[in-house]
Design an enzyme around this catalytic site. Sequence first.
Site, PDB file in Angstrom:
ATOM      1  N   ASP A  34       0.842  -1.191   0.000  1.00 36.38           N
ATOM      2  CA  ASP A  34       0.000   0.000   0.000  1.00 36.38           C
ATOM      3  C   ASP A  34       0.881   1.247   0.000  1.00 36.38           C
ATOM      4  O   ASP A  34       2.004   1.239   0.528  1.00 36.38           O
ATOM      5  CB  ASP A  34      -0.877   0.037   1.255  1.00 36.38           C
ATOM      6  N   MET A  35       0.349   2.324  -0.549  1.00 36.69           N
ATOM      7  CA  MET A  35       1.110   3.564  -0.645  1.00 36.69           C
ATOM      8  C   MET A  35       1.658   3.991   0.721  1.00 36.69           C
ATOM      9  O   MET A  35       2.809   4.413   0.844  1.00 36.69           O
ATOM     10  CB  MET A  35       0.232   4.677  -1.219  1.00 36.69           C
TER      11      MET A  35
END
Length: 243
Positions: A87-88
């Site tokens: 995930d970012m």
Amino acid sequence: MSVFAVMGCGVMMSEPLEAGTALHQLADYAPPPHTGLNIAYADDTLLIVNKPSGLLSVPGRGEKFHDSLASRVQLEFTQALIVHRLDMQTSGLLVMALGAQAHRDLSELFQNRQVQKRYVALVAGQMATDSGDVALPLISDWPNRPRQKVDWADGKPALTRWQVVARDALHATTRVNLAPVTGRSHQLRVHMMSIGHAIVGDPLYASAAVRAQADRLLLHAAELKLPHPRTGEWVHIVSPVPF
């Protein structure tokens, strides 16, 4: 129970979306400056790179979202191909293949759950027991995407193993090791929220108070172990936790 494993508690269902919650953080995408790759391992077959929090794993749509770990790596290793994603907001170890054959081989290792992963998270509240499993099926919360949710009817099986590292009574938090046996989108984040211990700083699943405790998601991909696709020897990499 060791939670460094290949990909006994009560559960609560996914929380409703709070008013004002940003559904997609790309609207405010401001990746950290590129000051050089943090390479944890490299040979002629694969790279293992530390991804900073706030950087996409792969480019998004549009020039504004081109900056990503993959695009940065490909500036120096033109043959590098993404094998999996973080995930970012998650930091830590990410594997990239060097060339098409390596990509096929590494993808097969991930699909067959031969890659051992350990994440470290700081979660809200003090967990009552020292270890356990969360087995809750997950599916996209389509009207609220990119959120995921627990869905017993249509969700895909998902299993997370967790183990307490330390409890902080002063700040009412617990540091945990997390091992995703499956690899569903946002699995660790939804599973921890669903048992009442959202990850500190989580912009999608934590309450406003828990989000405000940190300026980033306190989740880090800290350890990887996998058989080398060419030699079969184990590659074991540990990344220091930045929080």
